[in-house]
Scaffold this motif. Structure first.
Motif, PDB file in Angstrom:
ATOM      1  N   LEU A  28      -0.083   1.322  10.542  1.00  0.00           N
ATOM      2  CA  LEU A  28       1.031   1.178  10.759  1.00  0.00           C
ATOM      3  C   LEU A  28       1.153   3.181  11.844  1.00  0.00           C
ATOM      4  O   LEU A  28       2.129   1.983  12.744  1.00  0.00           O
ATOM      5  N   LEU A  63      -0.378  -4.605   4.653  1.00  0.00           N
ATOM      6  CA  LEU A  63       0.352  -4.709   5.231  1.00  0.00           C
ATOM      7  C   LEU A  63       0.875  -6.215   5.439  1.00  0.00           C
ATOM      8  O   LEU A  63       2.482  -6.256   5.202  1.00  0.00           O
ATOM      9  N   VAL A  69       4.296  -6.154   9.176  1.00  0.00           N
ATOM     10  CA  VAL A  69       4.409  -4.563  10.100  1.00  0.00           C
ATOM     11  C   VAL A  69       5.071  -3.947  10.404  1.00  0.00           C
ATOM     12  O   VAL A  69       5.435  -3.099  10.640  1.00  0.00           O
ATOM     13  N   GLU A  72       8.000  -2.811   8.661  1.00  0.00           N
ATOM     14  CA  GLU A  72       7.417  -1.097   8.028  1.00  0.00           C
ATOM     15  C   GLU A  72       7.377  -0.266   8.226  1.00  0.00           C
ATOM     16  O   GLU A  72       7.985   0.958   8.756  1.00  0.00           O
ATOM     17  N   CYS A  73       7.372  -0.287  10.453  1.00  0.00           N
ATOM     18  CA  CYS A  73       7.272   0.572  11.145  1.00  0.00           C
ATOM     19  C   CYS A  73       8.696   1.113  11.551  1.00  0.00           C
ATOM     20  O   CYS A  73       9.344   2.310  11.142  1.00  0.00           O
TER      21      CYS A  73
END
Length: 208
Positions: A28, A63, A69, A72-73
């Protein structure tokens, strides 16, 4: 007699979970930095994998897809903003005191990698389902800021004629720092945040 536990080359469940979390965090962190520097659309998961000397399937394993991805960031950045709002709301003092504290913490968060991604990456980059979730989380932060402004207006600690417009002005000014602030610059994010907020709140502080 030695009663200590026997040594084993096999990791227990806790160690495996910690190892997985560390690897996921590393992916991440690498991804969010590339998204911020290169842009989401020009960054591939192959680029992220290459920077960590791992395979792209490993990113899928930890992820999921590129959209997952990115989401989630963004979720991490928004989570930190929500935590900042919760911390400020729990403090003693006037409405203006809590507003200042939240604004300073807000500015610091968006000058970090994950917060910067929230500002720099438009939600149109997300898939429809992720976009809806992102917007719902973002609304929570917007509402929290407006609540702080409203509280400062209600208790008389600030002179505010238009709560909505004032909140827009604050967030617009602070969000821009995610684009111009240099992580390698002389001033640390905390000092930049304090100076910015001091400038912004002068317009709403009560006049003698």
């Amino acid at each position: 007699m030695d009663k200590s536990a026997p040594q084993t080359p096999f990791r227990n469940t806790k160690e495996r979970e910690q190892g997985r979390a560390a690897k996921r965090d590393a992916v991440l962190r690498a991804a969010v930095r590339m998204f911020n520097q290169r842009g989401y659309h020009t960054t591939s998961l192959d680029d992220v994998a290459s920077s960590l000397s791992i395979s792209k399937p490993l990113i899928y394993h930890y992820l999921g897809t590129k959209d997952q991805v990115l989401f989630e960031c963004l979720r991490i950045g928004l989570k930190r903003l929500r935590e900042a709002a919760e911390e400020a709301a729990a403090l003693q003092g006037t409405g203006l005191d809590r507003l200042k504290i939240f604004l300073r913490r807000y500015a610091q968060v968006i000058m970090d990698d994950f917060g910067r991604c929230v500002i720099r990456t438009g939600d149109e980059a997300l898939a429809p389902e992720s976009r809806a979730r992102f917007r719902a989380l973002k609304r929570e932060i917007d509402q929290a800021l407006r609540s702080f402004v409203q509280e400062a207006a209600n208790d008389g600690s600030a002179q505010i004629s238009d709560v909505k417009l004032t909140a827009f002005a604050f967030v617009g000014a602070l969000n821009w720092s995610a684009r111009w602030q240099n992580p390698e610059g002389e001033l640390p994010p905390g000092e930049i945040a304090e100076r910015l907020v001091d400038i912004l709140v002068r317009g709403i502080e009560p006049r003698p």
